[in-house]
Structures are given as structure tokens and as C-alpha cells.
Design a protein around this motif. Structure first.
Motif, PDB file in Angstrom:
ATOM      1  N   GLY A  49       0.813  -1.209   0.000  1.00 58.21           N
ATOM      2  CA  GLY A  49       0.000   0.000   0.000  1.00 58.21           C
ATOM      3  C   GLY A  49       0.845   1.257   0.000  1.00 58.21           C
ATOM      4  N   THR A  50       1.945   1.234   0.745  1.00 47.16           N
ATOM      5  CA  THR A  50       2.843   2.399   0.759  1.00 47.16           C
ATOM      6  C   THR A  50       3.459   2.628  -0.612  1.00 47.16           C
ATOM      7  OG1 THR A  50       3.355   1.992   3.101  1.00 47.16           O
ATOM      8  CG2 THR A  50       4.868   3.402   1.865  1.00 47.16           C
ATOM      9  N   GLY A  51       3.840   1.534  -1.273  1.00 51.10           N
ATOM     10  CA  GLY A  51       4.400   1.669  -2.619  1.00 51.10           C
ATOM     11  C   GLY A  51       3.387   2.222  -3.605  1.00 51.10           C
ATOM     12  N   MET A  52       2.142   1.723  -3.558  1.00 50.05           N
ATOM     13  CA  MET A  52       1.111   2.233  -4.454  1.00 50.05           C
ATOM     14  C   MET A  52       0.773   3.679  -4.130  1.00 50.05           C
ATOM     15  SD  MET A  52       0.535  -0.164  -6.577  1.00 50.05           S
ATOM     16  CE  MET A  52      -0.875   0.561  -7.399  1.00 50.05           C
ATOM     17  N   LEU A  53       0.829   4.029  -2.857  1.00 51.20           N
ATOM     18  CA  LEU A  53       0.579   5.415  -2.468  1.00 51.20           C
ATOM     19  C   LEU A  53       1.671   6.329  -3.015  1.00 51.20           C
ATOM     20  CD1 LEU A  53      -1.634   6.797  -0.789  1.00 51.20           C
ATOM     21  CD2 LEU A  53      -0.065   6.729   1.157  1.00 51.20           C
ATOM     22  N   THR A  54       2.907   5.856  -3.024  1.00 52.52           N
ATOM     23  CA  THR A  54       4.003   6.627  -3.602  1.00 52.52           C
ATOM     24  C   THR A  54       3.808   6.816  -5.103  1.00 52.52           C
ATOM     25  OG1 THR A  54       5.527   5.772  -1.926  1.00 52.52           O
ATOM     26  CG2 THR A  54       6.504   6.719  -3.903  1.00 52.52           C
ATOM     27  N   ILE A  55       3.390   5.747  -5.788  1.00 54.76           N
ATOM     28  CA  ILE A  55       3.137   5.841  -7.230  1.00 54.76           C
ATOM     29  C   ILE A  55       2.007   6.827  -7.500  1.00 54.76           C
ATOM     30  CG2 ILE A  55       2.274   4.556  -9.223  1.00 54.76           C
ATOM     31  CD1 ILE A  55       3.767   2.119  -8.088  1.00 54.76           C
ATOM     32  N   ALA A  56       0.927   6.740  -6.715  1.00 55.85           N
ATOM     33  CA  ALA A  56      -0.188   7.672  -6.892  1.00 55.85           C
ATOM     34  C   ALA A  56       0.256   9.111  -6.685  1.00 55.85           C
ATOM     35  CB  ALA A  56      -1.314   7.320  -5.921  1.00 55.85           C
ATOM     36  N   THR A  57       1.156   9.327  -5.733  1.00 55.54           N
ATOM     37  CA  THR A  57       1.645  10.677  -5.469  1.00 55.54           C
ATOM     38  C   THR A  57       2.502  11.188  -6.622  1.00 55.54           C
ATOM     39  OG1 THR A  57       1.664  10.139  -3.105  1.00 55.54           O
ATOM     40  CG2 THR A  57       2.841  12.108  -3.782  1.00 55.54           C
ATOM     41  N   LEU A  86      -6.147   1.349  -5.027  1.00 55.09           N
ATOM     42  CA  LEU A  86      -5.433   0.118  -4.666  1.00 55.09           C
ATOM     43  C   LEU A  86      -4.612   0.312  -3.393  1.00 55.09           C
ATOM     44  CD1 LEU A  86      -4.223  -1.025  -8.210  1.00 55.09           C
ATOM     45  CD2 LEU A  86      -6.070  -2.007  -6.833  1.00 55.09           C
ATOM     46  N   ALA A  87      -4.016   1.489  -3.236  1.00 55.44           N
ATOM     47  CA  ALA A  87      -3.242   1.763  -2.026  1.00 55.44           C
ATOM     48  C   ALA A  87      -4.138   1.740  -0.793  1.00 55.44           C
ATOM     49  CB  ALA A  87      -2.553   3.125  -2.150  1.00 55.44           C
ATOM     50  N   TYR A  88      -5.313   2.371  -0.903  1.00 56.94           N
ATOM     51  CA  TYR A  88      -6.239   2.388   0.235  1.00 56.94           C
ATOM     52  C   TYR A  88      -6.676   0.973   0.610  1.00 56.94           C
ATOM     53  CZ  TYR A  88     -10.552   2.891   2.863  1.00 56.94           C
ATOM     54  OH  TYR A  88     -11.516   2.767   3.810  1.00 56.94           O
ATOM     55  N   LEU A  89      -7.013   0.151  -0.394  1.00 55.92           N
ATOM     56  CA  LEU A  89      -7.453  -1.215  -0.107  1.00 55.92           C
ATOM     57  C   LEU A  89      -6.336  -2.022   0.559  1.00 55.92           C
ATOM     58  CD1 LEU A  89      -9.433  -2.012  -3.381  1.00 55.92           C
ATOM     59  CD2 LEU A  89     -10.354  -1.406  -1.127  1.00 55.92           C
ATOM     60  N   ALA A 129      -4.475   8.772   8.789  1.00 50.88           N
ATOM     61  CA  ALA A 129      -4.196   8.722   7.345  1.00 50.88           C
ATOM     62  C   ALA A 129      -5.234   7.886   6.628  1.00 50.88           C
ATOM     63  CB  ALA A 129      -2.791   8.154   7.109  1.00 50.88           C
ATOM     64  N   LEU A 130      -5.583   6.737   7.196  1.00 48.77           N
ATOM     65  CA  LEU A 130      -6.562   5.846   6.564  1.00 48.77           C
ATOM     66  C   LEU A 130      -7.934   6.517   6.475  1.00 48.77           C
ATOM     67  CD1 LEU A 130      -6.405   2.989   5.407  1.00 48.77           C
ATOM     68  CD2 LEU A 130      -7.259   2.130   7.590  1.00 48.77           C
ATOM     69  N   ALA A 131      -8.319   7.239   7.529  1.00 49.94           N
ATOM     70  CA  ALA A 131      -9.621   7.922   7.521  1.00 49.94           C
ATOM     71  C   ALA A 131      -9.662   9.029   6.466  1.00 49.94           C
ATOM     72  CB  ALA A 131      -9.907   8.505   8.901  1.00 49.94           C
ATOM     73  N   ILE A 135     -12.091   9.404   3.064  1.00 54.51           N
ATOM     74  CA  ILE A 135     -12.939  10.563   2.757  1.00 54.51           C
ATOM     75  C   ILE A 135     -12.559  11.160   1.401  1.00 54.51           C
ATOM     76  CG2 ILE A 135     -13.575  12.888   3.488  1.00 54.51           C
ATOM     77  CD1 ILE A 135     -13.064  11.962   6.377  1.00 54.51           C
ATOM     78  N   GLY A 136     -11.246  11.314   1.176  1.00 60.48           N
ATOM     79  CA  GLY A 136     -10.798  11.895  -0.086  1.00 60.48           C
ATOM     80  C   GLY A 136     -11.135  11.038  -1.285  1.00 60.48           C
ATOM     81  N   LEU A 137     -10.980   9.725  -1.160  1.00 60.50           N
ATOM     82  CA  LEU A 137     -11.296   8.828  -2.268  1.00 60.50           C
ATOM     83  C   LEU A 137     -12.795   8.791  -2.540  1.00 60.50           C
ATOM     84  CD1 LEU A 137      -8.888   5.818  -1.639  1.00 60.50           C
ATOM     85  CD2 LEU A 137      -8.928   7.318  -3.634  1.00 60.50           C
ATOM     86  N   THR A 138     -13.594   8.876  -1.495  1.00 61.13           N
ATOM     87  CA  THR A 138     -15.043   8.922  -1.697  1.00 61.13           C
ATOM     88  C   THR A 138     -15.425  10.129  -2.545  1.00 61.13           C
ATOM     89  OG1 THR A 138     -15.419   7.827   0.433  1.00 61.13           O
ATOM     90  CG2 THR A 138     -17.269   9.029  -0.531  1.00 61.13           C
TER      91      THR A 138
END
Length: 424
Positions: A49-57, A86-89, A129-131, A135-138
Motif C-alpha cells: 500500500g505504501t508503494g502504491m501510495l508513492t506511485i499515486a503521489t 489500490l493503495a487504500y485497499l 491517514a486511513l480515515a 474521505i478523499g477517495l469517496t
């Protein structure tokens, strides 16, 4: 498959290939030895998830060279959204897997794994961070939200990403690879905020003239105040207009397609009143300072020897105008221009004049009112339809209607290129 189609697919597959390869490598590096299965899943999902979050960023960084190498800004934003989901999941699996692992010992241990108030402050960062990511993804799925409200909720994702990276940094076990991931993610987040949102990487231009080519539409001529952008026909820029003597600027960066490229790097931007900012820009006046980012996009960049078909809906005529104004057509080109009424048809007189003097350019102009266009009569006017490379630019509803119909009429899907007006 033609070389053009191969190159197109290569551009489309670059981002998912990088995402899959980096996720697999990170999972392989993070996989623990001698640990219970559910705890292993919790550790691997956290790092994945951290890796996907980095890619998304990284994919939200609006840097022209980077986005060009990855297939364009629109494709980067599309995969930015997918990587974020995918990072959130994956990050959601992380605490749940740890709780299931604790359940084997006792329900109390499992509950303690899920209760942040029973944990140290780094765990609080993770839950916050998860919360915020949730909210942001929603908000990103709520496409009908007004832009400003969507933008505010989407900004929570940036805060969530910052807290997620802080959570990982506070719990680092092996610093070398993990620290590299955090540095990349934090640098990308800082670049987006400082360089893009605050405009430190933008080029200053000055509005020199404003005309009205159609009702509710302006064409603004802008001249560079310093280093100029190297713009090609079919590309767009992100523009933030400042204040004028009698004009209140928007202050936000919005995408506008360049409708003309003139000498000394002067540009013309065509802006239709579609939202709050673009409506305000209808009162734009000369002398206003505007900051531009880009250029972005590769629409109309591919050269072809065969005939082409252009289909424009409303303000989607803008990229085609830039190409037509740049030089006469080198290959047979037919433009189908769809608009609600003659008053809404920007540049219609100029297009008719260009069709008269350019033997390779044919114009089919059609007022559609508020109804979808009747495709069959329009396509019957186009010779050698199945041999043409087709370019469409207009509202999403028009694209969704015409693309499958073109395929039914024998046009190869690989020969169809389009730009939509659902860019945020």
C-alpha cells in the motif's frame, strides 16, 4: 499492428507496468521469514500500500517531461486515481490482518490491534491517514460535486498521504529501501504543492487582447513575460489568471487548449463559460497577468500520410483550430463540426474561409440543438471513412456516442483518438 498502434499501447502500458513491477519487488523485499501467515499478510499489505501510495503521489505531479514520458497528463491522472484506490485497499488490509493474527491469542488482543487510543502516536498517524484517504477517495467518485467542494475534499488526500508517510517513517525497521520510498513520495508531494498548486514552476504571461468568437466564449491572446513555453498544436496548458483593473482573477489552475500559436511565442487560449471560473473569465481584460504550466497532451501530434477525419463538439474545435492556423493540411482532412446553434459556433466563418483556400481541407458544419447528432447522414458525407485516422474532441456524451458507432462503420479502434471534457 501498425508502428503507431504499437507506440500507443506502449505509452498506455508504461504506468501499469511500473506499478506492478514496483509492487512485486516491494512485496518480495518486505516478505517476512518465520512469521505467522496473517501477520505476514499485514506486513506485506502495508508496504504494498505504501508503494502504491508513492506511485499515486508521483502521478499527480504536473511536470511536462514526466507526464509526457508516462503517456500524458490525462493518463497519469487516471492511474493516479486507480493507484490511490489500490493503495487504500492494501492499507485497509494491514490493520485487519494484524487483528486477525491477534485473535488467535485472544479477542482482547485483536481489539487492541484495532483501537488506536490504546496504541502509541505513530499508530494514531496511521489511522488518521486511513480515515482521510477514505474521505478523499469517496469524493473522487462523486463526479457531480461542484469543483470547489470536490477540490477541498480531494485536498484531504494530500494530508492523508503526508500522515501515511509520517506513520511509516516513525516505524521504520530497515531504513535503506523504505527511506528511499518515503523520499520519493515526499518529494513528489512537495513538488505538487509548491511547483504546481502554488505555481512556482509556472511561466508568467500577460494578456494582450481579448475577443469573443462566440456567445459565452472568449479567445485571450497572451505574451510571455520571461521564458516561454514550447507549445505544439493540439496541446493544452494549465492557466491561473490574476487580477486586473476591473477584473477579479480566479487564482486556480484550469486546463485550456491553445487555439493559436503566434510569432515570438505568443499564444491564444479559447475559454468557454462552463464553470464558475470560466464564467468569471468572460470578463477578462488586457493587462492581466496569467501563469501557465505545461504544455501537456499529444493530441494531433502523430503524423500520418493517409486521410484524417476530425470531429469537434462545441469548444472541442479549439485544438483543431490551432493545427489549421499553423499550416495548410498536408493530407486530406475532413472536419465535422457539431454545435448547438450558430451563435455557439466559435470560428465558424474562419473555418469556412479555410475550407475555401485549402484543397486538402473539407468542412461539414452541423447544428444539433440539444439533441445527440444523427451519425449516419454525417458519416455518409465522408469519403474513404475506413481508411481515415479519426480524432474526436468534445463532451463525454459525444465521445461515448460516436466512438462505438465509428467502429461499427468499419473504423479500426486503433485509428480512433479522442479528448474528453471531464478533466479535473
Amino acid at each position: 499492428m501498425s508502428p503507431h498502434s504499437i507506440e500507443r499501447w506502449q505509452r498506455r502500458l508504461t504506468i501499469p507496468a511500473i506499478a506492478v513491477a514496483s509492487s512485486l519487488l516491494l512485496a518480495w523485499w518486505a516478505f517476512p521469514v518465520g512469521v505467522q501467515p496473517w501477520r505476514s499478510i499485514g506486513i506485506v499489505s502495508a508496504w504494498t500500500g505504501t508503494g502504491m501510495l508513492t506511485i499515486a503521489t508521483v502521478l499527480m505531479v504536473r511536470e511536462p517531461h514526466l507526464t509526457g514520458a508516462l503517456g500524458g497528463l490525462e493518463l497519469c491522472y487516471r492511474w493516479h486515481h486507480r493507484a490511490g484506490v489500490l493503495a487504500y485497499l492494501a492499507l485497509l488490509v494491514h490493520p485487519l490482518a494484524l487483528a486477525i493474527d491477534g485473535w488467535k491469542e485472544s479477542p482482547r488482543v485483536a481489539w487492541q490491534s484495532l483501537a488506536p487510543w490504546l496504541q502509541a502516536w505513530p499508530v494514531w498517524l496511521g489511522w488518521c491517514a486511513l480515515a482521510l484517504l477514505m474521505i478523499g477517495l469517496t469524493a473522487t467518485f462523486a463526479s457531480q460535486l461542484p469543483y470547489r467542494r470536490w477540490r477541498g475534499l480531494h485536498a484531504l488526500l494530500g494530508v492523508g498521504v503526508l500522515l501515511a508517510f509520517s506513520h511509516v517513517g516513525a516505524l521504520l525497521g530497515e531504513p535503506a529501501p523504505s527511506l528511499g520510498i518515503l523520499i520519493i513520495g515526499m518529494f513528489a508531494l512537495a513538488w505538487r504543492i509548491m511547483g504546481s498548486d502554488l505555481g512556482l514552476a509556472a511561466a508568467p504571461y500577460r494578456v494582450t487582447a481579448v475577443t469573443n468568437p462566440a456567445a459565452g466564449t472568449i479567445e485571450a491572446a497572451v505574451s510571455p513575460c520571461a521564458a516561454a513555453l514550447a507549445v505544439a498544436p493540439g496541446q493544452f496548458v494549465l492557466a491561473a489568471f490574476g487580477r486586473g483593473k476591473h477584473f477579479r482573477g480566479c487564482g486556480e489552475y484550469h486546463p485550456f487548449t491553445v487555439s493559436r500559436i503566434e510569432a515570438e511565442h505568443r499564444l491564444r487560449l479559447t475559454i468557454k463559460a462552463l464553470g464558475r471560473c470560466s464564467q468569471n473569465l468572460q470578463a477578462l481584460e488586457p493587462g492581466v497577468l496569467v501563469h501557465l504550466q505545461g504544455p501537456f497532451g499529444s493530441f494531433l501530434a502523430d503524423t500520418a500520410d493517409g486521410p484524417e477525419l476530425w470531429i469537434a463538439g462545441g469548444i472541442g474545435i479549439t485544438p483543431f483550430m490551432a493545427s489549421l492556423r499553423a499550416q495548410p493540411r498536408m493530407q486530406p482532412t475532413t472536419l465535422i463540426y457539431l454545435y448547438r446553434s450558430a451563435g455557439d459556433a466559435a470560428f465558424l466563418d474562419e473555418l469556412a474561409m479555410l475550407a475555401e483556400i485549402d484543397s486538402n481541407f473539407d468542412l461539414i458544419a452541423q447544428a444539433t440543438g440539444n439533441h445527440p447528432p444523427n451519425v449516419e447522414p454525417l458519416m455518409a458525407k465522408v469519403t474513404r471513412l475506413t481508411e481515415r485516422r479519426v480524432y474526436l474532441c468534445g463532451p463525454p456524451a459525444m465521445i461515448d456516442t460516436l466512438v462505438p458507432r465509428l467502429v461499427e462503420l468499419g473504423v479500426s479502434p486503433g485509428s480512433i483518438h479522442y479528448e474528453r471534457f471531464d478533466f479535473r
